[in-house]
Design a protein around this motif. Sequence first.
Motif, PDB file in Angstrom:
ATOM      1  N   VAL A   6      33.468  -8.911 -85.081  1.00 59.11           N
ATOM      2  CA  VAL A   6      34.452  -8.993 -86.162  1.00 59.11           C
ATOM      3  C   VAL A   6      35.825  -8.645 -85.592  1.00 59.11           C
ATOM      4  O   VAL A   6      35.976  -7.653 -84.884  1.00 59.11           O
ATOM      5  N   ARG A   7      36.810  -9.463 -85.897  1.00 64.76           N
ATOM      6  CA  ARG A   7      38.182  -9.180 -85.473  1.00 64.76           C
ATOM      7  C   ARG A   7      38.897  -8.423 -86.592  1.00 64.76           C
ATOM      8  O   ARG A   7      39.046  -8.919 -87.702  1.00 64.76           O
ATOM      9  N   ILE A   8      39.351  -7.204 -86.272  1.00 62.05           N
ATOM     10  CA  ILE A   8      40.092  -6.365 -87.209  1.00 62.05           C
ATOM     11  C   ILE A   8      41.539  -6.370 -86.736  1.00 62.05           C
ATOM     12  O   ILE A   8      41.828  -5.918 -85.635  1.00 62.05           O
ATOM     13  N   GLY A   9      42.430  -6.900 -87.547  1.00 62.52           N
ATOM     14  CA  GLY A   9      43.815  -7.028 -87.120  1.00 62.52           C
ATOM     15  C   GLY A   9      44.797  -6.369 -88.068  1.00 62.52           C
ATOM     16  O   GLY A   9      44.478  -6.091 -89.222  1.00 62.52           O
ATOM     17  N   ASN A  10      45.991  -6.124 -87.547  1.00 62.24           N
ATOM     18  CA  ASN A  10      47.058  -5.566 -88.379  1.00 62.24           C
ATOM     19  C   ASN A  10      48.405  -5.939 -87.769  1.00 62.24           C
ATOM     20  O   ASN A  10      48.543  -6.048 -86.551  1.00 62.24           O
ATOM     21  N   THR A  11      49.388  -6.124 -88.653  1.00 65.52           N
ATOM     22  CA  THR A  11      50.766  -6.375 -88.229  1.00 65.52           C
ATOM     23  C   THR A  11      51.634  -5.244 -88.742  1.00 65.52           C
ATOM     24  O   THR A  11      51.631  -4.942 -89.934  1.00 65.52           O
ATOM     25  N   PHE A  12      52.387  -4.619 -87.827  1.00 68.08           N
ATOM     26  CA  PHE A  12      53.282  -3.529 -88.177  1.00 68.08           C
ATOM     27  C   PHE A  12      54.695  -4.074 -88.289  1.00 68.08           C
ATOM     28  O   PHE A  12      55.145  -4.829 -87.432  1.00 68.08           O
ATOM     29  N   LYS A  13      55.406  -3.671 -89.359  1.00 69.35           N
ATOM     30  CA  LYS A  13      56.757  -4.178 -89.611  1.00 69.35           C
ATOM     31  C   LYS A  13      57.686  -3.054 -90.041  1.00 69.35           C
ATOM     32  O   LYS A  13      57.257  -2.079 -90.651  1.00 69.35           O
ATOM     33  N   VAL A  14      58.961  -3.254 -89.755  1.00 70.19           N
ATOM     34  CA  VAL A  14      60.033  -2.424 -90.286  1.00 70.19           C
ATOM     35  C   VAL A  14      61.034  -3.383 -90.921  1.00 70.19           C
ATOM     36  O   VAL A  14      61.513  -4.313 -90.262  1.00 70.19           O
ATOM     37  N   ASP A  15      61.291  -3.206 -92.210  1.00 72.29           N
ATOM     38  CA  ASP A  15      62.192  -4.100 -92.946  1.00 72.29           C
ATOM     39  C   ASP A  15      61.802  -5.569 -92.761  1.00 72.29           C
ATOM     40  O   ASP A  15      62.647  -6.423 -92.480  1.00 72.29           O
ATOM     41  N   ASP A  19      56.939  -2.982 -82.804  1.00 68.08           N
ATOM     42  CA  ASP A  19      55.905  -2.234 -82.092  1.00 68.08           C
ATOM     43  C   ASP A  19      56.026  -0.751 -82.390  1.00 68.08           C
ATOM     44  O   ASP A  19      57.092  -0.168 -82.174  1.00 68.08           O
ATOM     45  N   PRO A  20      54.942  -0.122 -82.843  1.00 66.54           N
ATOM     46  CA  PRO A  20      54.935   1.332 -83.006  1.00 66.54           C
ATOM     47  C   PRO A  20      54.922   2.014 -81.627  1.00 66.54           C
ATOM     48  O   PRO A  20      54.596   1.384 -80.619  1.00 66.54           O
ATOM     49  N   THR A  73      54.796  -8.986 -80.624  1.00 64.70           N
ATOM     50  CA  THR A  73      55.479  -7.829 -81.208  1.00 64.70           C
ATOM     51  C   THR A  73      54.895  -7.473 -82.573  1.00 64.70           C
ATOM     52  O   THR A  73      54.860  -8.299 -83.483  1.00 64.70           O
ATOM     53  N   GLY A  74      54.384  -6.259 -82.668  1.00 63.14           N
ATOM     54  CA  GLY A  74      53.873  -5.741 -83.927  1.00 63.14           C
ATOM     55  C   GLY A  74      52.487  -6.205 -84.332  1.00 63.14           C
ATOM     56  O   GLY A  74      51.947  -5.735 -85.325  1.00 63.14           O
ATOM     57  N   ILE A  75      51.873  -7.126 -83.591  1.00 63.60           N
ATOM     58  CA  ILE A  75      50.580  -7.702 -83.984  1.00 63.60           C
ATOM     59  C   ILE A  75      49.486  -7.211 -83.035  1.00 63.60           C
ATOM     60  O   ILE A  75      49.535  -7.458 -81.825  1.00 63.60           O
ATOM     61  N   TYR A  76      48.487  -6.540 -83.626  1.00 69.07           N
ATOM     62  CA  TYR A  76      47.415  -5.914 -82.859  1.00 69.07           C
ATOM     63  C   TYR A  76      46.061  -6.276 -83.461  1.00 69.07           C
ATOM     64  O   TYR A  76      45.947  -6.549 -84.661  1.00 69.07           O
TER      65      TYR A  76
END
Length: 118
Positions: free
Chosen positions: A11-20, A25-26, A56-59
Amino acid sequence: MADRHIVGDTVRIGNTFKVDDVNTDPTTVTLVVTDPSGNTEGTYTYAGSTITKTSTGIYYKDLAVDEDGVWEFKWTATGTVADTATGTFTVYLADTDDIDVLSLAEAKAAVGLAQSNT
């Protein structure tokens, strides 16, 4: 995660982190996954090379699942992005295409009952 996951799948568990609304990237990225029995399946980090960054931001993390039921996950980001994201996905024992179902007539014949037996 709308896919139907079966025990043994990855199973692929993904998340995108954003600012505004901009992918960012955290400083640190952590993912904790809990199996249906309530056990922590694993704590994964980008720094530890157990999480993959695609841009950038996608993990994401690819996880082999070995138990049916509802799995939980929690992403945590710190530093340049301070965020958490949680979610769940369900794992089933078998795909419905793999399950053999007998008709009532077949079941009666299999156990030696007359078709008229109710």
